[in-house]
Scaffold this motif. Structure first.
Motif, PDB file in Angstrom:
ATOM      1  N   CYS A 188       0.870  -1.183   0.000  1.00  0.00           N
ATOM      2  CA  CYS A 188       0.000   0.000   0.000  1.00  0.00           C
ATOM      3  C   CYS A 188       0.904   1.229   0.000  1.00  0.00           C
ATOM      4  O   CYS A 188       1.745   1.378   0.885  1.00  0.00           O
ATOM      5  N   CYS A 192      -7.297  -0.248   2.375  1.00  0.00           N
ATOM      6  CA  CYS A 192      -6.145  -0.926   2.968  1.00  0.00           C
ATOM      7  C   CYS A 192      -6.543  -1.371   4.374  1.00  0.00           C
ATOM      8  O   CYS A 192      -7.067  -0.577   5.145  1.00  0.00           O
ATOM      9  N   GLU A 219      -4.701  -2.017   6.748  1.00  0.00           N
ATOM     10  CA  GLU A 219      -3.802  -1.411   7.735  1.00  0.00           C
ATOM     11  C   GLU A 219      -4.155   0.060   8.018  1.00  0.00           C
ATOM     12  O   GLU A 219      -4.359   0.455   9.158  1.00  0.00           O
ATOM     13  N   CYS A 220      -4.235   0.872   6.939  1.00  0.00           N
ATOM     14  CA  CYS A 220      -4.408   2.320   7.153  1.00  0.00           C
ATOM     15  C   CYS A 220      -5.795   2.823   6.758  1.00  0.00           C
ATOM     16  O   CYS A 220      -6.102   4.001   6.954  1.00  0.00           O
ATOM     17  N   CYS A 252       0.407   3.664   3.439  1.00  0.00           N
ATOM     18  CA  CYS A 252       1.114   3.383   4.697  1.00  0.00           C
ATOM     19  C   CYS A 252       2.436   2.688   4.455  1.00  0.00           C
ATOM     20  O   CYS A 252       3.185   2.460   5.413  1.00  0.00           O
TER      21      CYS A 252
HETATM   22 ZN    ZN Z   1      -2.236   1.317   3.785  1.00  0.00          ZN
END
Ligand code: ZN
Length: 247
Positions: free
Chosen positions: A206, A232, A234-235, A209
């Protein structure tokens, strides 16, 4: 959320413009000349106060000098009258004569002492005037640098503003190709994520991030429909697939 893939790509274009706008704004906010100008203006304000203080010292000393001059004149006049009296020969009494001569002597000593004071004050007036002159010339130099810097800053600002205006117009054009719903999502994510709401998925990573996605996540993204708006894990940024996504 669903959006045609072309719209998702257009969103990356919008992001690119927003990033450029943010960079320009950052440049505008962190101009070294702006800081230098602020420091210079502070120094100028200080210098102007110092000029006023130094001028006050000069006028106080000039008053002191007038008084010293008057003191000397007074003694000189008194001494002149005593000599006239002595020279006139009208005083014949030896006691009176002695007293007059002794007064003339003591007036001479007094005059010398007062003239020393007068001279000392005169020197201090000169010193104080030199200080005013130096400070005034410092102010003049600082003012001319201030004008120079202000013009420089104004030039850079107007240049950056022009770039911002043109990029903002391009950004609006790019955003017109994206549905209002997707733009709204993007704006919301962007506000919470340091100005980056949409990122490219590049070789399994990604770009928002910078984290590499786990294989299970990559597999899920690969299986997703082309018009599925991905995020994403994660972010939470909008993740846009391209031919270089590594899927
Ligand atoms: Zn991300």
């Amino acid at each position: 959320m669903k959006a045609p893939h072309a719209e998702q790509l257009a969103l990356l274009d919008v992001q690119e413009h927003d990033t450029k706008l943010a960079q320009l704004q950052h440049r505008l906010n962190s101009l070294t000349q702006t800081q230098e100008l602020a420091d210079l203006r502070e120094r100028l304000a200080r210098l102007r106060k110092e000029v006023i203080a130094a001028e006050t010292i000069v006028s106080d000393l000039e008053r002191e000098q007038l008084k010293a001059d008057a003191d000397v004149d007074l003694v000189r006049e008194r001494s002149r009258k005593d000599r006239e009296l002595l020279d006139s020969g009208s005083i014949t009494d030896p006691k009176q004569l002695q007293s007059l001569e002794s007064e003339i002597q003591s007036l001479a000593a007094r005059q010398t002492a007062l003239e020393d004071v007068e001279l000392e004050v005169m020197e201090r007036v000169e010193g104080a005037k030199a200080a005013v002159e130096q400070l005034t010339s410092d102010v003049t130099a600082a003012e001319s640098r201030e004008q120079e810097l202000a013009a420089e800053v104004a030039g850079i600002e107007s240049d950056i503003d022009a770039q911002k205006t043109s990029i903002a117009a391009e950004r609006e054009q790019a955003a017109a190709a994206v549905s209002a719903e997707l733009v709204a999502l993007y704006d919301k994510v962007r506000a919470d994520h340091a100005g980056v709401g949409a990122a490219r998925l590049y070789r399994g990573r990604c770009e928002g991030c910078r984290l590499e996605l786990p294989p299970t996540e990559v597999a899920a993204l690969k299986a997703a429909a082309e018009d599925e708006v991905l995020r994403c894990e994660e972010c939470r940024r909008v993740l846009v697939r391209t031919s270089e996504s590594g899927l």
